[in-house]
Each structure stands twice: as C-alpha cells, then as structure tokens.
Design an enzyme around this catalytic site. Structure first.
Site, PDB file in Angstrom:
ATOM      1  N   GLY A   1       0.836  -1.198   0.000  1.00  0.00           N
ATOM      2  CA  GLY A   1       0.000   0.000   0.000  1.00  0.00           C
ATOM      3  C   GLY A   1       0.863   1.236   0.000  1.00  0.00           C
ATOM      4  O   GLY A   1       2.050   1.179   0.324  1.00  0.00           O
TER       5      GLY A   1
ATOM      6  N   CYS B   1       5.254  -6.206   1.689  1.00  0.00           N
ATOM      7  CA  CYS B   1       5.626  -4.790   1.706  1.00  0.00           C
ATOM      8  C   CYS B   1       4.903  -4.046   2.828  1.00  0.00           C
ATOM      9  O   CYS B   1       5.163  -4.298   3.991  1.00  0.00           O
ATOM     10  CB  CYS B   1       5.373  -4.170   0.331  1.00  0.00           C
ATOM     11  SG  CYS B   1       6.277  -2.635   0.095  1.00  0.00           S
ATOM     12  N   TYR B   2       3.958  -3.157   2.514  1.00  0.00           N
ATOM     13  CA  TYR B   2       3.213  -2.499   3.600  1.00  0.00           C
ATOM     14  C   TYR B   2       2.600  -3.558   4.516  1.00  0.00           C
ATOM     15  O   TYR B   2       2.553  -3.392   5.742  1.00  0.00           O
ATOM     16  CB  TYR B   2       2.096  -1.619   3.024  1.00  0.00           C
ATOM     17  CG  TYR B   2       1.278  -0.890   4.083  1.00  0.00           C
ATOM     18  CD1 TYR B   2       1.527   0.442   4.388  1.00  0.00           C
ATOM     19  CD2 TYR B   2       0.253  -1.544   4.779  1.00  0.00           C
ATOM     20  CE1 TYR B   2       0.794   1.106   5.352  1.00  0.00           C
ATOM     21  CE2 TYR B   2      -0.492  -0.892   5.751  1.00  0.00           C
ATOM     22  CZ  TYR B   2      -0.216   0.432   6.040  1.00  0.00           C
ATOM     23  OH  TYR B   2      -0.949   1.080   6.987  1.00  0.00           O
TER      24      TYR B   2
ATOM     25  N   HIS C   1       8.071  -7.592  -3.707  1.00  0.00           N
ATOM     26  CA  HIS C   1       6.781  -7.931  -4.308  1.00  0.00           C
ATOM     27  C   HIS C   1       6.852  -9.246  -5.086  1.00  0.00           C
ATOM     28  O   HIS C   1       7.336  -9.263  -6.213  1.00  0.00           O
ATOM     29  CB  HIS C   1       6.326  -6.797  -5.235  1.00  0.00           C
ATOM     30  CG  HIS C   1       5.892  -5.578  -4.483  1.00  0.00           C
ATOM     31  ND1 HIS C   1       4.612  -5.430  -4.003  1.00  0.00           N
ATOM     32  CD2 HIS C   1       6.583  -4.484  -4.090  1.00  0.00           C
ATOM     33  CE1 HIS C   1       4.518  -4.283  -3.355  1.00  0.00           C
ATOM     34  NE2 HIS C   1       5.702  -3.687  -3.379  1.00  0.00           N
TER      35      HIS C   1
ATOM     36  N   GLU D   1       4.375 -10.761  -6.355  1.00  0.00           N
ATOM     37  CA  GLU D   1       3.277 -10.845  -7.324  1.00  0.00           C
ATOM     38  C   GLU D   1       3.615 -10.255  -8.687  1.00  0.00           C
ATOM     39  O   GLU D   1       2.891 -10.444  -9.647  1.00  0.00           O
ATOM     40  CB  GLU D   1       2.018 -10.181  -6.751  1.00  0.00           C
ATOM     41  CG  GLU D   1       2.069  -8.655  -6.594  1.00  0.00           C
ATOM     42  CD  GLU D   1       2.720  -8.187  -5.283  1.00  0.00           C
ATOM     43  OE1 GLU D   1       3.607  -8.894  -4.758  1.00  0.00           O
ATOM     44  OE2 GLU D   1       2.366  -7.088  -4.806  1.00  0.00           O
TER      45      GLU D   1
ATOM     46  N   SER E   1     -21.954  -4.706 -27.930  1.00  0.00           N
ATOM     47  CA  SER E   1     -21.240  -3.745 -28.773  1.00  0.00           C
ATOM     48  C   SER E   1     -20.494  -4.447 -29.891  1.00  0.00           C
ATOM     49  O   SER E   1     -20.016  -3.806 -30.816  1.00  0.00           O
ATOM     50  CB  SER E   1     -20.225  -3.004 -27.910  1.00  0.00           C
ATOM     51  OG  SER E   1     -19.240  -3.925 -27.449  1.00  0.00           O
TER      52      SER E   1
ATOM     53  N   GLY F   1     -17.827  -6.120 -29.054  1.00  0.00           N
ATOM     54  CA  GLY F   1     -16.539  -6.367 -28.394  1.00  0.00           C
ATOM     55  C   GLY F   1     -16.569  -7.687 -27.654  1.00  0.00           C
ATOM     56  O   GLY F   1     -17.625  -8.301 -27.486  1.00  0.00           O
TER      57      GLY F   1
ATOM     58  N   ASP G   1     -16.053  -8.546 -24.415  1.00  0.00           N
ATOM     59  CA  ASP G   1     -16.712  -8.682 -23.111  1.00  0.00           C
ATOM     60  C   ASP G   1     -18.230  -8.842 -23.245  1.00  0.00           C
ATOM     61  O   ASP G   1     -18.811  -9.769 -22.683  1.00  0.00           O
ATOM     62  CB  ASP G   1     -16.431  -7.469 -22.212  1.00  0.00           C
ATOM     63  CG  ASP G   1     -14.937  -7.244 -22.018  1.00  0.00           C
ATOM     64  OD1 ASP G   1     -14.159  -8.173 -22.310  1.00  0.00           O
ATOM     65  OD2 ASP G   1     -14.555  -6.147 -21.585  1.00  0.00           O
TER      66      ASP G   1
ATOM     67  N   LYS H   1      -9.323  -9.984 -18.095  1.00  0.00           N
ATOM     68  CA  LYS H   1      -9.548  -9.917 -19.544  1.00  0.00           C
ATOM     69  C   LYS H   1      -9.109 -11.188 -20.285  1.00  0.00           C
ATOM     70  O   LYS H   1      -9.836 -11.716 -21.117  1.00  0.00           O
ATOM     71  CB  LYS H   1      -8.786  -8.713 -20.108  1.00  0.00           C
ATOM     72  CG  LYS H   1      -9.063  -8.434 -21.566  1.00  0.00           C
ATOM     73  CD  LYS H   1     -10.317  -7.633 -21.699  1.00  0.00           C
ATOM     74  CE  LYS H   1     -10.606  -7.246 -23.140  1.00  0.00           C
ATOM     75  NZ  LYS H   1     -11.794  -6.372 -23.199  1.00  0.00           N
TER      76      LYS H   1
ATOM     77  N   LYS I   1       1.613   7.066 -24.296  1.00  0.00           N
ATOM     78  CA  LYS I   1       0.692   7.485 -23.232  1.00  0.00           C
ATOM     79  C   LYS I   1       1.367   7.208 -21.900  1.00  0.00           C
ATOM     80  O   LYS I   1       1.680   6.051 -21.642  1.00  0.00           O
ATOM     81  CB  LYS I   1      -0.610   6.708 -23.323  1.00  0.00           C
ATOM     82  CG  LYS I   1      -1.542   6.958 -22.122  1.00  0.00           C
ATOM     83  CD  LYS I   1      -2.806   6.131 -22.180  1.00  0.00           C
ATOM     84  CE  LYS I   1      -3.670   6.405 -20.957  1.00  0.00           C
ATOM     85  NZ  LYS I   1      -4.962   5.720 -21.027  1.00  0.00           N
TER      86      LYS I   1
HETATM   87  P1  XMP Z   1      -7.400   6.527 -23.623  1.00  0.00           P
HETATM   88  O1  XMP Z   1      -7.750   7.359 -24.817  1.00  0.00           O
HETATM   89  O2  XMP Z   1      -8.152   6.938 -22.388  1.00  0.00           O
HETATM   90  O3  XMP Z   1      -7.905   5.047 -23.966  1.00  0.00           O
HETATM   91  O4  XMP Z   1      -5.928   6.421 -23.392  1.00  0.00           O
HETATM   92  C1  XMP Z   1      -7.634   3.905 -23.198  1.00  0.00           C
HETATM   93  C2  XMP Z   1      -8.534   2.793 -23.681  1.00  0.00           C
HETATM   94  O5  XMP Z   1      -9.902   3.103 -23.370  1.00  0.00           O
HETATM   95  C3  XMP Z   1     -10.665   3.164 -24.562  1.00  0.00           C
HETATM   96  N1  XMP Z   1     -11.622   4.268 -24.389  1.00  0.00           N
HETATM   97  C4  XMP Z   1     -12.951   4.116 -24.194  1.00  0.00           C
HETATM   98  N2  XMP Z   1     -13.699   3.002 -24.161  1.00  0.00           N
HETATM   99  N3  XMP Z   1     -15.628   4.310 -23.809  1.00  0.00           N
HETATM  100  C5  XMP Z   1     -15.043   3.105 -23.998  1.00  0.00           C
HETATM  101  O6  XMP Z   1     -15.742   2.108 -24.011  1.00  0.00           O
HETATM  102  C6  XMP Z   1     -14.941   5.468 -23.819  1.00  0.00           C
HETATM  103  O7  XMP Z   1     -15.502   6.547 -23.661  1.00  0.00           O
HETATM  104  C7  XMP Z   1     -13.526   5.359 -24.038  1.00  0.00           C
HETATM  105  N4  XMP Z   1     -12.525   6.273 -24.123  1.00  0.00           N
HETATM  106  C8  XMP Z   1     -11.359   5.573 -24.345  1.00  0.00           C
HETATM  107  C9  XMP Z   1      -9.670   3.385 -25.671  1.00  0.00           C
HETATM  108  O8  XMP Z   1     -10.177   2.928 -26.926  1.00  0.00           O
HETATM  109  C10 XMP Z   1      -8.493   2.588 -25.191  1.00  0.00           C
HETATM  110  O9  XMP Z   1      -8.685   1.202 -25.442  1.00  0.00           O
END
Ligand code: XMP
Length: 520
Positions: free
Chosen positions: A50, A77-78, A170, A172, A225, A227, A229, A375, A512
């Site tokens: 933590g 750790c903590y 750690h 893990e 959607s 996707g 999930d 996931k 990012k």
């Molecule tokens: P960012 O742009 O935040 O994206 O770095 C990280 C991941 O999240 C997805 N993403 C979204 N998925 N609704 C969603 O279902 C959203 O409003 C949304 N905004 C970002 C993005 O595609 C990436 O996988």
C-alpha cells in the site's frame, strides 16, 4: 479461498491474478474489513502492499481479529510493516526509497517444517523486485529474519512458532521471477488451499447460478457492442436462459465499416443469440451536428445511447409475458476491484462507465457473469464457448466510436473518410500479420486541411493520422515501432489513392502519457 486484504497498492490485483494462475480461488476485500463479518472462512490471508506509512495518523490498519482466525498470514511490503506494527515495533522511514531489483539470500538454518514448506523449490539466492519507502529497523516480537538483501536485513521475516510471514519485496510482479513459486508455496503447501478453480467449473456453476436467479418465465436484457466482453457475457446468458435473453445493439452511426452487419452475423447467425439492432444513426448525428468539443461529444453520445437503449428495452418489456428484472453487464474483475479496493484520503475513484446511469432510471438489477474474471480469462472463456477466435482476440473499440476519432465536428462526409481509411489500415495490418502484435490500432481524421499536389493540380485536403499502440493495461501505452517502411508506404499510398478527400497520412509516435490512446 484465500483472503486478500487490500491496502491500496497498484499491484494488489496481481496477487489475485497469480493465485488464479495456480487455480486457487481468492477474494480481495478492503483492509478495513471486519473479520466477524467475513462471508466465508479463508484458508489463509494475504496483506497487500500500500502507498501509506504504518506510523501515519491516517494509515489504514487491519482488524486485529484477523490473528484469531488462526490461519497462515503473509504480509507483502506495507503488509509486512503492518505485521510488525501490530506486533510491537520496528518500522521507520527508509533513508531512501528502494525501487528496482535486489538479490535475496535465504538465511534460515531452521529445520522448522513450515519454513521448509515456504521455501520449497527455491534456491538459496534469488532475484526480487523492491518498491518501498519504509523498512523494518528491528524484528517484531516473536519473529525471526529468514531472508536478507544488501539493504534490508529483514527482507523476509517469519514468526517463530506460527505460520506468519512478511516479505519486503513484491512476489506478485513478474520482475520477481520466482515470486509465483513463493505464492504457490504459501497458498498450496502452507494454507493447503485446493487448486480446484477451472474455467469449465466456473462457467458451469455460473450458468446454474443464473438459472436459479432468473425466474423460469422471466427475461433479461443487455446491450452488446460487438466487443469481446459483451459478446462473451451475452453467450453465457444465452447458454443459461436461451431466448429469454434479449441482446440490443445500438447502431450510433459511429461504427466502423460494416460493423453492425458483422455483429449481427456473429451474434445472431453464429451464436444464436436473440438480437435486435437499432439504427439510431440519424438521432446521434443530429445531436452531434455543430459540436466539436470532445467532452461535449462524449456526453451527447453517452446520453443518447442511454435514451435509445431505454426506449428499445421498454418496447421489449412490453412484448414479453414474464418479468424483466435484470440488465446484463460485462463488468470484469479489474472494475470490481477498482470499486471495492481501499481508498485513502488522497485517492480519487474512477467514475466513468459506459452505460453508467442506466440503472437508476430503469430500476433493473445487474447481472454480471464476468465479474470474477480478468480480460485474458474472458478470452479463454469465449474460446471455450465456441466464439470465433478473431472476435475473441479483437482489439477494443471505444463506446463513442469514430465520434472520438474524427477530431472536431462529426458528420456523414467525415465518417465516410474515417471509415474507409481505418478499413484500409486494419485490413493491411491483418494481411501483414501485425494484428496480434498490436493492442489497438485505428485511423483518425484530423480537423485540418493541408496542401498537396495531384497530377498538375494543387489540392487542399484532409489529413489522416494512423495510430497503433502496445500496452498491457491501457493505463500506459507505447506507440508500435514494428511496422516496416514498405508497409507504411503501402498504407499511405492506398489511403491517398482510394479515399477521396485525403492527401496526407501521418503516423502518430506519441506514447501514453503524455498522449492518450484515443485522440479525443
Ligand atoms: P485513452 O484514450 O483513455 O484510452 O488512453 C484507453 C482505452 O480506453 C478506450 N476508451 C474508451 N472506451 N468508452 C469506452 O468504451 C470510452 O468513452 C472510451 N474512451 C477511451 C480506448 O479505446 C483505449 O482502449
């Protein structure tokens, strides 16, 4: 079951993940959990790491009744400092933060059977990952040191007569290569937890649980959607209650080329799920007209989605004979952890959720068949349920879709350009065998025009930016650096030649942070 008491470390969920790899069932609860109110009797308890210091006024502490459970305890750790704190002494601020690899030497000469079990199959010296500010400066009462590093004389401590262990590093994280073995020794050899968790058992049990939960005449609705999930969640519901599950897909007009058709084919034709696709593109595009602020766009798309979904759900509710009490959600374990894990005074809670807000209005209860899964486990479950591999391993696609990949105002002309460019990019990524090496890729349309030349003509047209990233959790990401020059040339020339209105193609080389994955 192993109980993980979470003190808010960024690694806490990995402890659950590692135990699952060992087929051991684990539940994570906030560190402040009252032991008398535990819903189960654990075989062992792990205290996570933590971000706090045990001696701070506001530092979180466990319910001391945890020691009366009389089961093995491992503090990480903590969690180790917490053991020391509760057992009398010895924690101080380290002179400097220790972060990175270190070598641990096991130094116990003890013949104790418990110690031998703890170190089963471990060499005398092994590499570990350290990440801490505080450290022990003395042994707590009743403990001895059984492992040291150059900087920590108390890298591993153990109670002399009870099965209580503390480790400073750690186990893990994958940077501690033998960490899984240590966790295995603790969970299987010392706690004697049963390695009986398997995906087959899990899904059988889940289907029975859902059948019991939903009355024999009752129906469930859920948004899909396309996707992985929502598709896997929908397939589980289909297996459990057949046509009493209604999937609804809202076509918001911001989908990729042929997307609605592909989803229809996958869910309806291949998986036999009862599906309604609603074309609401006019409604979405009307509301988006003239709007170029990213947050406003997101809000409009989210609110319109809720509005359309509720309207359609209402229509279904009116045509079914039974009750509709439940809404399906594809919530995964990391989201669950995010909402239950311990939050100190300095941390904020993530609020965004795709269909958040639906429930208050519809008075539906949630059904979340994936809430225990990570996931990659959802993917294996998808394969187990016969969902096509290409769908199971699909890159994620955000709810607001092309709406946040067309920078600035969204309209049908812009959508057409973005769709065609994206389709070319993704098709070539698949053709060249890059798809599985990339976490997410897309083409974005920039809100600017640039000058170009075609034949003898000057052109003034739009700019496409290609984005491809790799990441393990989407919290941070690197731009993908594996494209060949030949590949980039091909994609650029195809887009400029085949997509009317574009004369330039750029490749986004921002990681990012500071950028995000999406451009809006
Ligand atoms: P960012 O742009 O935040 O994206 O770095 C990280 C991941 O999240 C997805 N993403 C979204 N998925 N609704 C969603 O279902 C959203 O409003 C949304 N905004 C970002 C993005 O595609 C990436 O996988």
């Amino acid at each position: 079951t192993i109980l993980i008491l979470d003190f808010g470390s960024q690694y806490s969920h990995l402890i659950a993940r590692r135990l699952r790899e060992l087929h051991v069932y684990a539940e994570m609860l906030p560190c402040t959990q009252k032991i008398a109110e535990l819903p189960f009797k654990p075989k062992g308890v792990i205290f996570s790491g933590g971000p706090y210091s045990v001696y701070d006024d506001f530092a979180p502490h466990v319910d001391p009744a945890v020691f009366e459970l009389d089961v093995p305890i491992l503090g990480i750790c903590y969690g180790m400092q917490e053991l020391a704190w509760l057992n009398g002494r010895g924690v101080s601020a380290g002179i400097e933060r220790e972060y990175g690899p270190a070598m641990v030497n096991i130094t116990t000469e003890s013949k104790s059977e418990v110690f031998q079990k703890f170190f089963e199959s471990m060499p005398k010296e092994f590499e570990v990952w350290m990440s801490h500010g505080d450290k022990l400066n003395a042994l707590p009462t009743g403990f001895e040191s059984i492992g040291q590093t150059k900087n920590s004389p108390y890298a591993i401590i153990a109670h002399s007569s009870k099965a209580i262990f503390g480790i400073q590093f750690h186990p893990e994280v994958t940077h501690t290569p033998l960490g899984l073995q240590l966790i295995k020794n603790f969970a299987l050899a010392i706690c004697e937890a049963k390695p009986s968790w398997s995906m087959e058992n899990f899904v059988d049990k889940e289907i029975l649980r859902i059948r019991k939960m939903i009355g024999p005449e009752d129906h469930v609705i859920g948004a899909v959607s396309g996707g992985v999930d929502s598709t896997v969640a929908a397939k589980v519901l289909k297996e459990a209650i057949g046509d009493r599950f209604h999937a609804i897909m809202v076509d918001n007009g911001l989908l990729r080329l042929n997307e609605a058709e592909i989803v229809r084919e996958n869910l309806k034709e291949h998986l036999g799920i009862r599906l309604t696709v609603i074309d609401a593109s006019d409604e979405f595009l009307q509301k988006l007209s003239g709007v170029s602020d990213p947050e406003k766009k997101r809000k409009i798309i989210g609110n319109t989605f809720i509005h359309v979904f509720e309207r359609e759900a209402d229509r279904i509710l009116k045509t079914t004979s039974g009750k509709v009490e439940y809404l399906l959600q594809g919530t995964l374990y990391p989201d669950v952890i995010e909402s239950i894990s311990f939050k100190g005074p300095s941390q904020t809670i993530k609020t965004h959720h795709n269909v958040g807000g639906l429930l208050e209005d519809m008075k539906l209860k949630l059904i979340e068949p994936l809430r225990e899964l990570f996931k990659d486990e959802v993917r294996s479950l998808g394969e187990l349920l016969g969902i096509e591999r290409s769908l199971v391993w699909r890159h994620p696609f955000p709810g607001p879709g092309l709406g946040i990949r067309i920078l600035g105002e969204v309209n049908r002309t812009q959508l057409e350009i973005a769709r065609k460019a994206d389709h070319i990019f993704i098709t070539e990524i698949r053709n060249h065998g890059y798809y599985d090496k990339i976490s997410q890729a897309f083409a974005a349309l920039l809100p600017v025009k640039a000058v170009g030349v075609m034949g003898d003509q000057r052109t003034h047209e739009q700019v496409i930016a290609l984005r491809a990233i790799t990441t393990s959790d989407f919290m941070t990401a690197d731009w993908f650096d594996g494209f060949s020059v030949k590949f980039l040339k091909l994609v650029s020339s195809r887009i400029c030649n085949e997509v009317a209105g574009v004369n330039r193609v750029l490749y986004d080389i921002s990681s990012k942070p500071p950028a995000t994955v999406e451009m809006e």
